[in-house]
Design a protein around this motif. Structure first.
Motif, mmCIF file in Angstrom:
data_model
loop_
_atom_site.group_PDB
_atom_site.id
_atom_site.type_symbol
_atom_site.label_atom_id
_atom_site.label_comp_id
_atom_site.label_asym_id
_atom_site.label_seq_id
_atom_site.Cartn_x
_atom_site.Cartn_y
_atom_site.Cartn_z
ATOM 1 N N VAL A 84 0.866 -1.178 0.000
ATOM 2 C CA VAL A 84 0.000 0.000 0.000
ATOM 3 C C VAL A 84 0.905 1.231 0.000
ATOM 4 C CG1 VAL A 84 -1.874 1.223 1.170
ATOM 5 C CG2 VAL A 84 -1.727 -1.266 1.339
ATOM 6 N N PRO A 85 0.925 1.999 -1.105
ATOM 7 C CA PRO A 85 1.775 3.186 -1.169
ATOM 8 C C PRO A 85 1.402 4.215 -0.097
ATOM 9 C CG PRO A 85 0.877 2.654 -3.334
ATOM 10 C CD PRO A 85 0.185 1.786 -2.341
ATOM 11 N N LEU A 86 2.380 5.004 0.324
ATOM 12 C CA LEU A 86 2.175 6.010 1.368
ATOM 13 C C LEU A 86 1.049 6.973 1.013
ATOM 14 C CD1 LEU A 86 3.137 7.039 4.094
ATOM 15 C CD2 LEU A 86 4.835 8.416 2.901
ATOM 16 N N GLN A 87 0.964 7.362 -0.248
ATOM 17 C CA GLN A 87 -0.090 8.277 -0.693
ATOM 18 C C GLN A 87 -1.470 7.632 -0.485
ATOM 19 O OE1 GLN A 87 0.363 9.543 -4.733
ATOM 20 N NE2 GLN A 87 -1.065 11.227 -4.532
ATOM 21 N N GLU A 88 -1.567 6.340 -0.727
ATOM 22 C CA GLU A 88 -2.827 5.627 -0.526
ATOM 23 C C GLU A 88 -3.176 5.554 0.955
ATOM 24 O OE1 GLU A 88 -6.088 3.908 -2.397
ATOM 25 O OE2 GLU A 88 -4.328 4.758 -3.354
ATOM 26 N N LEU A 89 -2.167 5.337 1.799
ATOM 27 C CA LEU A 89 -2.407 5.312 3.248
ATOM 28 C C LEU A 89 -2.967 6.652 3.730
ATOM 29 C CD1 LEU A 89 0.760 3.441 4.587
ATOM 30 C CD2 LEU A 89 -1.591 2.595 4.521
ATOM 31 N N LYS B 186 -4.789 8.677 1.988
ATOM 32 C CA LYS B 186 -6.194 8.726 1.565
ATOM 33 C C LYS B 186 -7.080 7.990 2.563
ATOM 34 C CE LYS B 186 -5.366 8.894 -3.424
ATOM 35 N NZ LYS B 186 -5.556 8.142 -4.675
ATOM 36 N N TYR B 187 -6.609 6.815 3.017
ATOM 37 C CA TYR B 187 -7.380 6.040 3.988
ATOM 38 C C TYR B 187 -7.531 6.810 5.302
ATOM 39 C CZ TYR B 187 -6.912 1.945 0.948
ATOM 40 O OH TYR B 187 -6.967 1.073 -0.099
ATOM 41 N N GLU B 188 -6.485 7.517 5.705
ATOM 42 C CA GLU B 188 -6.556 8.304 6.938
ATOM 43 C C GLU B 188 -7.578 9.430 6.804
ATOM 44 O OE1 GLU B 188 -2.521 9.437 7.771
ATOM 45 O OE2 GLU B 188 -1.951 7.378 8.272
ATOM 46 N N ILE B 189 -7.674 10.010 5.620
ATOM 47 C CA ILE B 189 -8.674 11.060 5.372
ATOM 48 C C ILE B 189 -10.078 10.464 5.431
ATOM 49 C CG2 ILE B 189 -9.590 12.633 3.611
ATOM 50 C CD1 ILE B 189 -6.627 13.143 2.802
ATOM 51 N N ILE B 190 -10.261 9.294 4.827
ATOM 52 C CA ILE B 190 -11.569 8.625 4.875
ATOM 53 C C ILE B 190 -11.939 8.310 6.316
ATOM 54 C CG2 ILE B 190 -12.816 6.505 4.280
ATOM 55 C CD1 ILE B 190 -11.252 6.517 1.605
ATOM 56 N N LYS B 191 -10.964 7.821 7.093
ATOM 57 C CA LYS B 191 -11.215 7.506 8.501
ATOM 58 C C LYS B 191 -11.633 8.759 9.255
ATOM 59 C CE LYS B 191 -9.079 5.973 12.789
ATOM 60 N NZ LYS B 191 -9.681 7.006 13.584
ATOM 61 N N ALA B 192 -10.935 9.854 9.011
ATOM 62 C CA ALA B 192 -11.268 11.114 9.682
ATOM 63 C C ALA B 192 -12.687 11.553 9.331
ATOM 64 C CB ALA B 192 -10.260 12.195 9.303
ATOM 65 N N LYS B 193 -13.068 11.389 8.072
ATOM 66 C CA LYS B 193 -14.432 11.741 7.662
ATOM 67 C C LYS B 193 -15.453 10.851 8.356
ATOM 68 C CE LYS B 193 -13.375 13.628 3.102
ATOM 69 N NZ LYS B 193 -13.504 13.431 1.654
ATOM 70 N N MET B 194 -15.156 9.556 8.455
ATOM 71 C CA MET B 194 -16.074 8.634 9.120
ATOM 72 C C MET B 194 -16.195 8.959 10.605
ATOM 73 S SD MET B 194 -15.459 4.916 7.238
ATOM 74 C CE MET B 194 -14.064 4.525 8.225
ATOM 75 N N ASP B 195 -15.126 9.494 11.189
ATOM 76 C CA ASP B 195 -15.143 9.881 12.600
ATOM 77 C C ASP B 195 -15.764 11.257 12.809
ATOM 78 O OD1 ASP B 195 -13.942 7.508 13.282
ATOM 79 O OD2 ASP B 195 -11.920 8.347 13.462
ATOM 80 N N GLY B 196 -16.167 11.909 11.713
ATOM 81 C CA GLY B 196 -16.823 13.196 11.811
ATOM 82 C C GLY B 196 -15.882 14.378 11.917
ATOM 83 N N GLU B 197 -14.604 14.150 11.678
ATOM 84 C CA GLU B 197 -13.643 15.252 11.726
ATOM 85 C C GLU B 197 -13.753 16.072 10.450
ATOM 86 O OE1 GLU B 197 -9.692 13.845 12.523
ATOM 87 O OE2 GLU B 197 -10.411 12.406 13.993
ATOM 88 N N ASN B 198 -13.545 17.373 10.584
ATOM 89 C CA ASN B 198 -13.581 18.269 9.436
ATOM 90 C C ASN B 198 -12.156 18.370 8.885
ATOM 91 O OD1 ASN B 198 -14.208 20.104 7.497
ATOM 92 N ND2 ASN B 198 -14.641 21.789 8.890
ATOM 93 N N ILE B 199 -11.921 17.693 7.801
ATOM 94 C CA ILE B 199 -10.589 17.642 7.203
ATOM 95 C C ILE B 199 -10.615 18.406 5.887
ATOM 96 C CG2 ILE B 199 -8.833 16.122 6.211
ATOM 97 C CD1 ILE B 199 -9.055 15.786 9.177
ATOM 98 N N GLU B 200 -9.679 19.329 5.767
ATOM 99 C CA GLU B 200 -9.528 20.031 4.491
ATOM 100 C C GLU B 200 -8.403 19.348 3.728
ATOM 101 O OE1 GLU B 200 -9.089 24.252 4.530
ATOM 102 O OE2 GLU B 200 -10.322 24.446 6.315
ATOM 103 N N GLN B 201 -8.724 18.892 2.525
ATOM 104 C CA GLN B 201 -7.687 18.298 1.697
ATOM 105 C C GLN B 201 -6.886 19.415 1.064
ATOM 106 O OE1 GLN B 201 -10.160 15.508 -0.653
ATOM 107 N NE2 GLN B 201 -8.412 14.155 -0.293
#
Length: 132
Positions: free
Chosen positions: A94-99, A101-116
């Motif tokens: 799993v490339p670092l860039q893909e990891l 992306k997964y962390e951003i998805i996790k943050a969204k699922m946790d309800g965190e407001n993440i600005e890409q």
């Protein structure tokens, strides 16, 4: 890859994010996977763990299996040298860039407001207004 529509409420009841194993978990995995294998002296599990940051558990199992095959082929024991060579020639699945992306998805699922943030600026647009 999961279609964002699948992440909407009511589609999947439970969502889990498993991050890559940390240093201690990777060290324990090497100890576990190498436990009943013919080992040479001088295994440094801390060093192996250090070399495999961002590798997932399946990657570590693959590395040990490849080292076993190479040792068997050369009629030797699994050594640090063999493992280091296998690690050097095997990238994480799993490339670092893909990891990230997964962390951003996790943050969204946790309800965190993440600005890409785009790491590159778009051609023709100056994003830094102080530099004229």
């Amino acid at each position: 890859m999961i279609d964002p529509a699948m992440l909407r409420a009511g589609r999947l009841d439970k969502k889990f994010y498993l991050s890559p194993p940390d240093f201690e978990a990777r060290k324990a995995m090497f100890e576990m996977y190498l436990k009943n294998r013919p080992l040479d002296f001088g295994m440094d599990y801390d060093q192996l763990s250090k070399f495999t940051e961002n590798y997932v558990s399946a990657d570590i199992e693959f590395l040990v299996n490849e080292a076993s095959r190479l040792a068997l082929k050369t009629k030797a024991r699994i050594s640090m040298k063999i493992l280091e060579e296998i690690i050097k020639n095997t990238k994480p699945s799993v490339p670092l860039q893909e990891l990230k992306k997964y962390e951003i998805i996790k943050a969204k699922m946790d309800g965190e407001n993440i600005e890409q943030k785009n790491e590159r600026t778009r051609i023709g647009f100056n994003t830094n207004r102080n530099n004229n």
